[in-house]
Design a protein around this motif. Structure first.
Motif, PDB file in Angstrom:
ATOM      1  N   ASN A   1       0.840  -1.189   0.000  1.00  0.00           N
ATOM      2  CA  ASN A   1       0.000   0.000   0.000  1.00  0.00           C
ATOM      3  C   ASN A   1       0.878   1.243   0.000  1.00  0.00           C
ATOM      4  N   THR A   2       1.318   1.604  -1.177  1.00  0.00           N
ATOM      5  CA  THR A   2       2.223   2.733  -1.336  1.00  0.00           C
ATOM      6  C   THR A   2       1.595   4.024  -0.849  1.00  0.00           C
ATOM      7  N   HIS A   3       0.314   4.227  -1.138  1.00  0.00           N
ATOM      8  CA  HIS A   3      -0.344   5.483  -0.736  1.00  0.00           C
ATOM      9  C   HIS A   3      -0.335   5.657   0.780  1.00  0.00           C
ATOM     10  N   LEU A   4      -0.683   4.627   1.505  1.00  0.00           N
ATOM     11  CA  LEU A   4      -0.724   4.724   2.959  1.00  0.00           C
ATOM     12  C   LEU A   4       0.676   4.913   3.541  1.00  0.00           C
ATOM     13  N   LYS A   5       1.671   4.275   2.949  1.00  0.00           N
ATOM     14  CA  LYS A   5       3.040   4.476   3.400  1.00  0.00           C
ATOM     15  C   LYS A   5       3.468   5.928   3.206  1.00  0.00           C
ATOM     16  N   ILE A   6       3.048   6.535   2.108  1.00  0.00           N
ATOM     17  CA  ILE A   6       3.346   7.948   1.856  1.00  0.00           C
ATOM     18  C   ILE A   6       2.664   8.820   2.901  1.00  0.00           C
ATOM     19  N   VAL A   7       1.421   8.506   3.232  1.00  0.00           N
ATOM     20  CA  VAL A   7       0.695   9.251   4.271  1.00  0.00           C
ATOM     21  C   VAL A   7       1.468   9.181   5.589  1.00  0.00           C
ATOM     22  N   PHE A   8       1.946   8.011   5.953  1.00  0.00           N
ATOM     23  CA  PHE A   8       2.694   7.860   7.194  1.00  0.00           C
ATOM     24  C   PHE A   8       4.000   8.653   7.149  1.00  0.00           C
ATOM     25  N   MET A   9       4.686   8.626   6.004  1.00  0.00           N
ATOM     26  CA  MET A   9       5.932   9.382   5.879  1.00  0.00           C
ATOM     27  C   MET A   9       5.679  10.891   5.985  1.00  0.00           C
ATOM     28  N   GLU A  10       4.546  11.351   5.478  1.00  0.00           N
ATOM     29  CA  GLU A  10       4.201  12.768   5.615  1.00  0.00           C
ATOM     30  C   GLU A  10       4.025  13.144   7.084  1.00  0.00           C
ATOM     31  N   ARG A  11       3.432  12.250   7.870  1.00  0.00           N
ATOM     32  CA  ARG A  11       3.245  12.517   9.293  1.00  0.00           C
ATOM     33  C   ARG A  11       4.586  12.517  10.028  1.00  0.00           C
ATOM     34  N   ILE A  12       5.486  11.653   9.597  1.00  0.00           N
ATOM     35  CA  ILE A  12       6.827  11.621  10.180  1.00  0.00           C
ATOM     36  C   ILE A  12       7.538  12.948   9.923  1.00  0.00           C
ATOM     37  N   LYS A  13       7.476  13.416   8.685  1.00  0.00           N
ATOM     38  CA  LYS A  13       8.107  14.701   8.340  1.00  0.00           C
ATOM     39  C   LYS A  13       7.453  15.848   9.106  1.00  0.00           C
ATOM     40  N   GLN A  14       6.149  15.783   9.254  1.00  0.00           N
ATOM     41  CA  GLN A  14       5.423  16.818   9.987  1.00  0.00           C
ATOM     42  C   GLN A  14       5.945  16.918  11.417  1.00  0.00           C
ATOM     43  N   SER A  15       6.042  15.792  12.106  1.00  0.00           N
ATOM     44  CA  SER A  15       6.523  15.803  13.489  1.00  0.00           C
ATOM     45  C   SER A  15       7.984  16.245  13.569  1.00  0.00           C
ATOM     46  N   ALA A  16       8.804  15.841  12.614  1.00  0.00           N
ATOM     47  CA  ALA A  16      10.213  16.261  12.616  1.00  0.00           C
ATOM     48  C   ALA A  16      10.298  17.788  12.501  1.00  0.00           C
ATOM     49  N   ASN A  17       9.463  18.375  11.663  1.00  0.00           N
ATOM     50  CA  ASN A  17       9.441  19.832  11.535  1.00  0.00           C
ATOM     51  C   ASN A  17       8.931  20.495  12.805  1.00  0.00           C
TER      52      ASN A  17
END
Length: 160
Positions: free
Chosen positions: A38-54
């Motif tokens: 599920n590439t789309h859901l993995k991308i969603v999770f990576m966006e949340r990771i980047k969000q928290s890092a910022n």
């Protein structure tokens, strides 16, 4: 309130938010690793990771101004969250379960931000605005994740 007490209290509040964001990062990495095909859901999770890092970077700027050190620790949100992280098998049909756990994590983060904003500590206006903006972004993330779970979308159709 004496300045050193105010600074110390502010430092504790900021460190608590940094811990929450570290926990979000850790848990979204684990959720990403549990999703299969599920590439789309993995991308969603990576966006949340980047969000928290910022978010952490922003909070660290204010923390250094308060003469405090940023926390590297991750808060424990209880055994329920740890259990879902350690589950060894997930099938495609269990995406809703993974999303439900992510939703719980977002609820926890929203509450932590709310507690910070309602605290009696003196939070400078610019920082209060930044914290409020971060909370709004987490609320938006929460609603997004919740919609995926509620509608039980077949996310595999979104993959390339």
């Amino acid at each position: 309130m004496p300045p050193e007490e105010n600074t110390n209290g502010l430092g504790k509040l900021l460190n608590a938010l940094i811990k929450i964001n570290n926990r979000r990062i850790e848990n979204y990495y684990r959720a990403r690793d549990r999703i299969k095909d599920n590439t789309h859901l993995k991308i969603v999770f990576m966006e949340r990771i980047k969000q928290s890092a910022n978010f952490i970077l922003d909070l660290k700027e204010y923390l250094s101004g308060a003469n405090d050190k940023p926390s590297q620790n991750v808060l424990s949100s209880g055994t329920g969250l740890k259990k879902w992280i350690n589950i060894k098998r997930f099938s495609t049909s269990e995406n809703a379960s993974i999303l439900g756990r992510c939703e719980m994590e977002e609820e926890s983060a929203i509450k932590a931000y709310e507690q910070t904003l309602l605290s009696k500590a003196e939070i400078p206006g610019e920082l209060r605005f930044k914290i409020s903006q971060q909370q709004k972004e987490i609320m938006s993330s929460y609603e997004f994740i919740k919609k995926f779970r509620d509608f039980n979308l077949d996310l595999s159709s979104w993959s390339e």
